[in-house]
Design a protein around this motif. Structure first.
Motif, PDB file in Angstrom:
ATOM      1  N   PRO A 200      47.409  36.300  28.453  1.00  0.00           N
ATOM      2  CA  PRO A 200      48.634  37.005  28.865  1.00  0.00           C
ATOM      3  C   PRO A 200      49.298  36.344  30.068  1.00  0.00           C
ATOM      4  CG  PRO A 200      46.730  38.102  29.790  1.00  0.00           C
ATOM      5  CD  PRO A 200      46.188  36.994  28.925  1.00  0.00           C
ATOM      6  N   ARG A 201      50.584  36.623  30.269  1.00  0.00           N
ATOM      7  CA  ARG A 201      51.226  36.317  31.545  1.00  0.00           C
ATOM      8  C   ARG A 201      50.616  37.219  32.605  1.00  0.00           C
ATOM      9  NH1 ARG A 201      57.615  36.963  31.303  1.00  0.00           N
ATOM     10  NH2 ARG A 201      57.451  35.879  33.315  1.00  0.00           N
ATOM     11  N   VAL A 202      50.411  36.687  33.803  1.00  0.00           N
ATOM     12  CA  VAL A 202      49.903  37.484  34.915  1.00  0.00           C
ATOM     13  C   VAL A 202      50.940  37.423  36.033  1.00  0.00           C
ATOM     14  CG1 VAL A 202      48.046  37.876  36.551  1.00  0.00           C
ATOM     15  CG2 VAL A 202      47.524  36.968  34.273  1.00  0.00           C
ATOM     16  N   ILE A 203      51.559  38.553  36.303  1.00  0.00           N
ATOM     17  CA  ILE A 203      52.609  38.667  37.315  1.00  0.00           C
ATOM     18  C   ILE A 203      51.989  39.248  38.575  1.00  0.00           C
ATOM     19  CG2 ILE A 203      54.876  39.634  37.849  1.00  0.00           C
ATOM     20  CD1 ILE A 203      54.807  37.718  35.396  1.00  0.00           C
ATOM     21  N   THR A 204      52.183  38.576  39.715  1.00  0.00           N
ATOM     22  CA  THR A 204      51.506  38.996  40.936  1.00  0.00           C
ATOM     23  C   THR A 204      52.312  38.559  42.153  1.00  0.00           C
ATOM     24  OG1 THR A 204      49.313  39.017  42.001  1.00  0.00           O
ATOM     25  CG2 THR A 204      50.116  36.887  41.191  1.00  0.00           C
ATOM     26  N   PRO A 205      52.142  39.199  43.300  1.00  0.00           N
ATOM     27  CA  PRO A 205      52.842  38.755  44.508  1.00  0.00           C
ATOM     28  C   PRO A 205      52.397  37.353  44.945  1.00  0.00           C
ATOM     29  CG  PRO A 205      52.040  40.999  44.760  1.00  0.00           C
ATOM     30  CD  PRO A 205      51.418  40.466  43.514  1.00  0.00           C
ATOM     31  N   LEU A 206      53.234  36.711  45.712  1.00  0.00           N
ATOM     32  CA  LEU A 206      53.023  35.340  46.157  1.00  0.00           C
ATOM     33  C   LEU A 206      51.635  35.134  46.763  1.00  0.00           C
ATOM     34  CD1 LEU A 206      56.471  34.733  47.919  1.00  0.00           C
ATOM     35  CD2 LEU A 206      55.728  33.752  45.722  1.00  0.00           C
ATOM     36  N   GLY A 207      51.014  34.053  46.376  1.00  0.00           N
ATOM     37  CA  GLY A 207      49.726  33.686  46.928  1.00  0.00           C
ATOM     38  C   GLY A 207      48.548  34.120  46.089  1.00  0.00           C
ATOM     39  N   ASN A 208      48.647  35.268  45.423  1.00  0.00           N
ATOM     40  CA  ASN A 208      47.566  35.700  44.560  1.00  0.00           C
ATOM     41  C   ASN A 208      47.464  34.825  43.316  1.00  0.00           C
ATOM     42  OD1 ASN A 208      46.725  38.306  45.973  1.00  0.00           O
ATOM     43  ND2 ASN A 208      48.932  38.602  45.714  1.00  0.00           N
ATOM     44  N   ASP A 209      48.592  34.242  42.907  1.00  0.00           N
ATOM     45  CA  ASP A 209      48.565  33.287  41.808  1.00  0.00           C
ATOM     46  C   ASP A 209      47.736  32.062  42.172  1.00  0.00           C
ATOM     47  OD1 ASP A 209      50.672  32.859  43.706  1.00  0.00           O
ATOM     48  OD2 ASP A 209      51.602  31.413  42.363  1.00  0.00           O
ATOM     49  N   VAL A 210      47.815  31.643  43.445  1.00  0.00           N
ATOM     50  CA  VAL A 210      47.007  30.520  43.912  1.00  0.00           C
ATOM     51  C   VAL A 210      45.526  30.871  43.826  1.00  0.00           C
ATOM     52  CG1 VAL A 210      46.536  28.995  45.866  1.00  0.00           C
ATOM     53  CG2 VAL A 210      48.876  29.791  45.447  1.00  0.00           C
ATOM     54  N   THR A 211      45.167  32.060  44.287  1.00  0.00           N
ATOM     55  CA  THR A 211      43.782  32.518  44.218  1.00  0.00           C
ATOM     56  C   THR A 211      43.269  32.501  42.786  1.00  0.00           C
ATOM     57  OG1 THR A 211      44.051  33.940  46.164  1.00  0.00           O
ATOM     58  CG2 THR A 211      42.255  34.480  44.666  1.00  0.00           C
ATOM     59  N   MET A 212      44.068  33.017  41.869  1.00  0.00           N
ATOM     60  CA  MET A 212      43.643  33.084  40.473  1.00  0.00           C
ATOM     61  C   MET A 212      43.423  31.700  39.890  1.00  0.00           C
ATOM     62  SD  MET A 212      46.213  36.061  39.116  1.00  0.00           S
ATOM     63  CE  MET A 212      46.449  37.566  40.038  1.00  0.00           C
ATOM     64  N   ARG A 213      44.394  30.795  40.080  1.00  0.00           N
ATOM     65  CA  ARG A 213      44.275  29.455  39.499  1.00  0.00           C
ATOM     66  C   ARG A 213      43.172  28.645  40.152  1.00  0.00           C
ATOM     67  NH1 ARG A 213      49.979  29.910  39.562  1.00  0.00           N
ATOM     68  NH2 ARG A 213      50.061  28.684  41.485  1.00  0.00           N
ATOM     69  N   GLU A 214      42.908  28.872  41.444  1.00  0.00           N
ATOM     70  CA  GLU A 214      41.810  28.176  42.107  1.00  0.00           C
ATOM     71  C   GLU A 214      40.465  28.571  41.507  1.00  0.00           C
ATOM     72  OE1 GLU A 214      41.599  25.889  45.151  1.00  0.00           O
ATOM     73  OE2 GLU A 214      43.335  25.462  43.887  1.00  0.00           O
ATOM     74  N   ASN A 215      40.362  29.816  41.025  1.00  0.00           N
ATOM     75  CA  ASN A 215      39.131  30.283  40.414  1.00  0.00           C
ATOM     76  C   ASN A 215      39.061  29.984  38.927  1.00  0.00           C
ATOM     77  OD1 ASN A 215      37.332  32.132  42.339  1.00  0.00           O
ATOM     78  ND2 ASN A 215      39.475  32.371  42.949  1.00  0.00           N
ATOM     79  N   ASP A 216      40.201  29.996  38.250  1.00  0.00           N
ATOM     80  CA  ASP A 216      40.239  29.740  36.802  1.00  0.00           C
ATOM     81  C   ASP A 216      41.614  29.177  36.480  1.00  0.00           C
ATOM     82  OD1 ASP A 216      40.305  29.728  34.041  1.00  0.00           O
ATOM     83  OD2 ASP A 216      39.515  31.764  33.806  1.00  0.00           O
ATOM     84  N   SER A 217      41.684  27.894  36.255  1.00  0.00           N
ATOM     85  CA  SER A 217      42.980  27.231  36.043  1.00  0.00           C
ATOM     86  C   SER A 217      43.662  27.675  34.762  1.00  0.00           C
ATOM     87  CB  SER A 217      42.787  25.704  36.014  1.00  0.00           C
ATOM     88  OG  SER A 217      41.919  25.322  34.958  1.00  0.00           O
ATOM     89  N   ALA A 218      42.937  28.334  33.869  1.00  0.00           N
ATOM     90  CA  ALA A 218      43.544  28.785  32.606  1.00  0.00           C
ATOM     91  C   ALA A 218      44.363  30.061  32.779  1.00  0.00           C
ATOM     92  CB  ALA A 218      42.458  29.007  31.553  1.00  0.00           C
ATOM     93  N   ILE A 219      44.138  30.810  33.857  1.00  0.00           N
ATOM     94  CA  ILE A 219      44.895  32.046  34.064  1.00  0.00           C
ATOM     95  C   ILE A 219      46.371  31.706  34.242  1.00  0.00           C
ATOM     96  CG2 ILE A 219      45.246  34.046  35.570  1.00  0.00           C
ATOM     97  CD1 ILE A 219      42.261  33.897  36.274  1.00  0.00           C
ATOM     98  N   ARG A 220      47.234  32.348  33.459  1.00  0.00           N
ATOM     99  CA  ARG A 220      48.682  32.061  33.482  1.00  0.00           C
ATOM    100  C   ARG A 220      49.359  32.893  34.568  1.00  0.00           C
ATOM    101  NH1 ARG A 220      50.869  33.578  28.006  1.00  0.00           N
ATOM    102  NH2 ARG A 220      52.790  32.761  28.919  1.00  0.00           N
ATOM    103  N   ALA A 221      49.010  32.595  35.801  1.00  0.00           N
ATOM    104  CA  ALA A 221      49.477  33.385  36.928  1.00  0.00           C
ATOM    105  C   ALA A 221      50.835  32.907  37.415  1.00  0.00           C
ATOM    106  CB  ALA A 221      48.459  33.302  38.065  1.00  0.00           C
ATOM    107  N   GLU A 222      51.707  33.865  37.706  1.00  0.00           N
ATOM    108  CA  GLU A 222      53.047  33.594  38.221  1.00  0.00           C
ATOM    109  C   GLU A 222      53.249  34.422  39.485  1.00  0.00           C
ATOM    110  OE1 GLU A 222      56.051  34.217  35.174  1.00  0.00           O
ATOM    111  OE2 GLU A 222      54.515  33.977  33.614  1.00  0.00           O
ATOM    112  N   GLY A 223      53.553  33.751  40.610  1.00  0.00           N
ATOM    113  CA  GLY A 223      53.724  34.440  41.874  1.00  0.00           C
ATOM    114  C   GLY A 223      55.177  34.762  42.169  1.00  0.00           C
ATOM    115  N   PHE A 224      55.429  35.985  42.641  1.00  0.00           N
ATOM    116  CA  PHE A 224      56.797  36.424  42.933  1.00  0.00           C
ATOM    117  C   PHE A 224      56.842  37.141  44.275  1.00  0.00           C
ATOM    118  CE2 PHE A 224      56.591  36.053  38.341  1.00  0.00           C
ATOM    119  CZ  PHE A 224      57.767  35.353  38.059  1.00  0.00           C
ATOM    120  N   ASP A 225      58.039  37.188  44.845  1.00  0.00           N
ATOM    121  CA  ASP A 225      58.264  37.795  46.153  1.00  0.00           C
ATOM    122  C   ASP A 225      58.749  39.229  45.987  1.00  0.00           C
ATOM    123  OD1 ASP A 225      58.426  37.989  48.899  1.00  0.00           O
ATOM    124  OD2 ASP A 225      59.877  36.356  49.133  1.00  0.00           O
ATOM    125  N   TRP A 226      58.736  39.984  47.102  1.00  0.00           N
ATOM    126  CA  TRP A 226      59.347  41.303  47.093  1.00  0.00           C
ATOM    127  C   TRP A 226      60.796  41.206  46.619  1.00  0.00           C
ATOM    128  CZ3 TRP A 226      57.562  43.016  52.655  1.00  0.00           C
ATOM    129  CH2 TRP A 226      56.203  43.389  52.593  1.00  0.00           C
TER     130      TRP A 226
END
Length: 354
Positions: free
Chosen positions: A174-200
């Motif tokens: 799935p797409r993973v929508i999350t606030p800025l920086g948490n996408d970095v955390t996710m990809r650092e742990n599992d590069s396959a996670i489709r994380a997208e970081g967004f701002d307020w």
């Protein structure tokens, strides 16, 4: 009570989940790098209308100071409910299934959306200590429909669960929508996670006429020793065919500004999902976690037609009893002259349709 090694580790693992106390066994992690804004100073995020996290001294005072009154939870408190969701929900209906704690499955307009999914046994940076489940998820993982989108509110361990995100990625991508920086955390742990970081205030189209806007919330974030407030935190306003759903996964109340601003910018709201647990002791938790009385005020401020309660009854993060939030919610609604059917607390596996 003597401070044993296991009690010490368990206490700090629990704190990492509940309030993001930096875990001493975590190594340095890559964090967000972006332009300065009115809530990012180039290194740390901050809330101009919020409060800083508690100091280590205050943490130790809570955990190990004299006079602490921590209620005992039963080892196991199973829900009598279990949900098997349909593959899809079409049309203008919204189906909400409570998985437990802050995890939900929302089905609408042919999309399946998970909120802060946690299927792990513990919410902790270590596997052998920290808050453990007191009931099963309201939906067994193998009963999930195909998941299209995941919304993750912030980086605390009871909301951002890498093991669950990796399992969802392997099963559904799935797409993973999350606030800025948490996408970095996710990809650092599992590069396959489709994380997208967004701002307020960023609005993200999810498809089929459904969209989500990330909005400011009164909280903070940390996972490791060096990353306090280096990732952003947010609530969500989900636009659905049945109206807007305001999803607050973790927040203090403060003066209610955050909730009134959402009402002004995004109202009218059909439904609010509001946290009611992890609030004692009040002197420690007040700035980042609402109690039921606060949550009732937040409902009035945001102006939603109805509300559902969450963030209670699954993981013991703080000192109140397992049933205290639900009992206090009933009292707060009565005191505010709000009909009980307007703000309902579910058990894992229960379903509401809008």
């Amino acid at each position: 009570m003597p401070i044993t090694r296991r009690r010490f580790l368990g206490s700090f693992a629990g704190l990492a989940a509940a309030i993001g106390v930096p875990s001493l066994w975590m190594t340095y992690m890559k964090t967000y790098d972006g332009p300065v804004s009115d809530h990012f100073d180039g290194l740390h995020f901050f809330d101009p209308d919020g409060a800083p996290p508690k100091s280590l001294g205050e943490v130790l005072r809570w955990q190990f100071g004299g006079g602490r009154k921590r209620a005992a939870w039963p080892d196991w408190a199973p829900s009598p409910h279990a949900d098997t969701p349909p593959p899809r929900v079409a049309g203008d209906k919204v189906r909400l299934s409570f998985v437990g704690h802050a995890s939900w499955l929302i089905q609408t307009a042919g999309l399946n959306i998970l909120i802060d999914p946690v299927w792990s046994e513990r919410v902790s940076p270590i596997g052998f200590a920290g808050p453990k489940r007191h009931n099963d998820p309201g939906i067994a993982f193998d009963k999930l429909p195909d998941i299209d989108v995941v919304l993750v509110s912030h980086g605390h361990y009871d909301h951002l669960d890498i093991a669950t995100l990796s399992k969802l990625t392997a099963s559904f991508s799935p797409r993973v929508i999350t606030p800025l920086g948490n996408d970095v955390t996710m990809r650092e742990n599992d590069s396959a996670i489709r994380a997208e970081g967004f701002d307020w205030n960023d609005r993200v189209e999810l498809g089929n006429g459904v969209a989500v806007t990330l909005v400011a919330t009164r909280h903070w974030s940390a996972r490791g020793l060096f990353d306090r407030n280096k990732a952003l935190w947010a609530s969500f306003v989900l636009e659905t065919p049945a109206g807007k759903i305001y999803i607050v996964c973790d927040s203090g109340y403060g003066e209610g500004k955050h909730f009134r601003r959402v009402a002004e910018a995004h109202g009218p709201l059909r439904l609010a999902i509001l946290p009611i647990g992890a609030y004692e002791p009040r002197w420690f938790m007040r700035d980042q976690h609402m109690n039921p009385e606060d949550a009732v005020k937040a409902l009035a401020d945001c102006g939603a037609q109805t509300a559902l309660a969450h963030h209670h009854g699954t993981f013991q993060l703080t000192d109140e009893a397992i049933d205290a939030p639900v009992q206090a919610l009933a009292e707060a609604l009565k005191g505010a002259d709000v009909p009980p059917e307007r703000f309902v607390a579910l058990k894992p596996g229960q379903v509401v349709e809008v």
